[in-house]
Design an enzyme around this catalytic site. Sequence first.
Site, short mmCIF file in Angstrom:
data_model
loop_
_atom_site.label_atom_id
_atom_site.label_comp_id
_atom_site.label_asym_id
_atom_site.label_seq_id
_atom_site.Cartn_x
_atom_site.Cartn_y
_atom_site.Cartn_z
CG LEU A 64 -12.16 -2.08 7.90
CD1 LEU A 64 -12.26 -3.56 8.24
CD2 LEU A 64 -13.19 -1.30 8.68
CG HIS A 65 -7.92 -1.63 2.13
ND1 HIS A 65 -7.56 -1.43 0.82
CD2 HIS A 65 -7.25 -0.70 2.84
CE1 HIS A 65 -6.72 -0.43 0.75
NE2 HIS A 65 -6.50 0.03 1.97
CB ALA A 66 -13.05 -1.94 -0.28
#
Lengths: 469, 87
Positions: free
Chosen positions: B14-16
Amino acid sequence: MKASGPAFLWKRAASGGLSRSFSEAFALVQGELASAAEGNEVFAAHLEILEDPMLSESVGEQLAAGLPEKEAVSAACASVCSMFEAIDDEYLKARADDVRDVFGRIAAAMEGGDAQAPAELPQGCVIVAEELMPSDTARIDFSRVAGIICARGSTTSHVCIIAHSHGVPIRVGVSIDGISEGSLVEVDDPAVGGSGAIAALVRKYGRKLYVNAGSIDEIKAAMAAGADGIGLFRTEFLFMGRSSLPTREEQKELYLQALLECGGRPLTLRLLDAGGDKPLPCLHIDKEDNPFLGLRGIRLCLRHPELLQCQLGAAVDAARVLKGMHPEYFSAGEPPLRLMIPMVSTVEEVLEVRRLLPEDATELLRLGIMVETPAAVLSARTLAGVSDFFSVGSNDLTQYIMAADRGNPGVAGLYTPLSEAVLEAMRMVTAAAHSAGIPAGICGELASEPEAAQILVDTGFDSLSLAKL
Amino acid sequence: MLSSKVLLSAPSGLHARPAGELVKLVKGFAGSKVRIATPAKSVDAASMLGLLSLGLKSGSELEVSVEGGDEAAVLQAVSSFISSIGE
């Protein structure tokens, strides 16, 4: 590389005003960030962090535990940062810098600090700072900076990455004690060298740093490295390795893609530069005894008007589509597309190309010439009257002025781009350009020679286009 | 309160960017409190910092819980968003 310049002492917002409560400081910082966030990713991200429920909650928890407000803010900052630093992911670890930055602003506002205005940097200065946070970095106009020195920070910090992307040397973790405003400071950064040294010099004098490209990938790389534009886009690759000429539509697509990759920065598109020395399978070129003095560059294009019309039409089409997609690229009055005519030796050649362009072309593109023949140098004043820019092709210009084939070992010693004759020719070119009010750049290999950079800047070139950044 | 388990299959975790989209989605359901939990920790799904601080990797199993509003619809929307990340 080494760079030097007068010290500019970077100051944080002055404190000493009335102290504020957490909620007052929060509101002040929120207002500052909201106005700075427009069009700036760093500040937009900081605004999100500020308004994140976790920030207020963590301060609330510390207050509930009985800490006074100031201590609660710094404790909350430490706890949120430690959470990020514990994550096994370099990208997320680095977010801790942004969190610290936002908390730092709140703390400064609580101590009575005021809004931070963008700094007015003197051209060619060396920034001397205790530490530069991402929000500080976002306020720096790197085109005015010769170097940076910070007392704290790591080589992987945000400011180092951004400085290097602009070719600006930076040192972190060095003492800044005793450096006074305006004193001469030297920055030695081994991570910046070669093209970086040229880049720093070009920036120092406020000139443009362009890159030469022969493919979309090279444009991407140049933009990622922080180039101000493409000083030479070779279109020959489109014509190579095929038996039929590329269509207008095919060319338009490619030119549009190139323009989009440049994101509004100048793209200098050189018209097909072929000839007996650079043959193309899709174009019949008669064998010549002396191809360097034969049908090459614009001479060949004018001999094949259908080919030239097709390329000019494709370029105009691409500029028109770009204008529809990004009218803002054109709003400053300087369209991003610059068409460049190779191997010009007479004013007639330029006028003939101009005649082939539609009437509204001046709103869509600029038309300039490569100065690479002695004839173009000697008639530079007249040519400047019909051209929108000059770009010196130093490789051919040197060969023609010295009458020496660089590939012939017997005379290679005469191929000297920094000799008196060639330098005088370049001075004539920049002088003619400037008295006509047009820019003069250089896109030959000489522009990539670190020892030539200072001379070229002194010669008056407005842009240097490097082989690679 | 309703809750269900969801698998995060996005290859880069889960990235930005997806976290930001998730925050935006959750903030759209003003009447509902949405939380995301791992076995170690539970955070407010409207908090970008909270979501990022979970350091979610591909293959993590999450528990989504919703309190207030149209719980079933919100749970469905959030769960399907999470499982679609990276598709």
